[in-house]
Design a protein around this motif. Structure first.
Motif, mmCIF file in Angstrom:
data_model
loop_
_atom_site.group_PDB
_atom_site.id
_atom_site.type_symbol
_atom_site.label_atom_id
_atom_site.label_comp_id
_atom_site.label_asym_id
_atom_site.label_seq_id
_atom_site.Cartn_x
_atom_site.Cartn_y
_atom_site.Cartn_z
ATOM 1 N N GLU A 152 0.047 -1.057 0.095
ATOM 2 C CA GLU A 152 -0.184 -0.109 0.171
ATOM 3 C C GLU A 152 1.000 0.795 -0.086
ATOM 4 N N SER A 157 -1.145 9.323 -3.733
ATOM 5 C CA SER A 157 -2.106 9.098 -2.820
ATOM 6 C C SER A 157 -3.101 9.161 -3.576
ATOM 7 N N LYS A 158 -2.872 9.924 -4.395
ATOM 8 C CA LYS A 158 -4.123 9.924 -5.320
ATOM 9 C C LYS A 158 -4.832 9.090 -6.111
ATOM 10 N N ARG A 160 -5.757 6.359 -3.982
ATOM 11 C CA ARG A 160 -5.845 5.575 -2.797
ATOM 12 C C ARG A 160 -7.326 6.507 -2.278
ATOM 13 N N ARG A 161 -8.779 5.314 -1.633
ATOM 14 C CA ARG A 161 -9.452 6.097 -1.282
ATOM 15 C C ARG A 161 -9.335 6.842 0.272
ATOM 16 N N ALA A 162 -9.791 7.500 0.136
ATOM 17 C CA ALA A 162 -9.642 8.375 1.479
ATOM 18 C C ALA A 162 -10.925 7.615 2.426
ATOM 19 N N VAL A 163 -10.149 7.200 3.975
ATOM 20 C CA VAL A 163 -10.490 6.941 4.656
ATOM 21 C C VAL A 163 -11.575 8.091 6.126
#
Length: 163
Positions: A152, A157-158, A160-163
């Motif tokens: 991961e 970062s663009k 990745r899902r925002a958690v």
């Protein structure tokens, strides 16, 4: 240079061959630099101009016609005339791997073949074995990452899902 890697045990042709790292039959400025350990951590405080002066001093002795390299023939002829590689104040020279350098420059001087682990208490010993521990930990981290299907931390970062 006299303490350099058992220099007293080598004859001139063997010494030249050992330090002709590319087996070309000549020493280049880079090979002299490596032989004297000028890029070793122990010489990081030395200025580049002092390192260049050291290389020039060696070439002044062993490359009389300014060819830019020291031939085996010139080296042997100059040594047989009584000239020796100068001690230029950069220490014993470092051009082997870490294990070899530790063995030659510390272990052989201060410990014997019968030394126990408990006797290896010099700062150099502690630093050396700390480095071993760090290398082993890095290897274990790498092996763990290699076992993962997806790392991961490597996903930008663009994406990745925002958690």
């Amino acid at each position: 240079m006299m303490e350099e890697h058992h220099i007293e045990g080598f004859d001139a042709p063997s010494f030249f061959t050992l330090h002709d790292y590319d087996s070309s039959g000549t020493w280049t400025p880079d090979e002299v630099r490596k032989t004297y350990g000028l890029d070793d951590e122990s010489n990081r405080a030395a200025s580049e101009s002092s390192k260049e002066s050291a290389i020039r001093a060696v070439f002044d002795l062993f490359d009389p016609t300014n060819t830019g390299s020291i031939s085996r023939e010139n080296f042997l002829k100059t040594i047989s005339a009584g000239t020796r590689l100068p001690d230029l104040g950069f220490g014993p020279g470092h051009h082997g791997d870490l294990e070899y350098e530790y063995e030659i420059h510390h272990f052989e001087k201060f410990h014997g073949d019968d030394a126990t682990e408990e006797e290896l208490t010099h700062p150099e010993d502690i630093e050396h074995f700390k480095l071993h521990d760090e290398m082993e930990a890095a290897q274990q981290r790498l092996e763990k990452l290699e076992d993962m299907q997806v790392v991961e931390a490597n996903i930008p970062s663009k994406f990745r899902r925002a958690v």
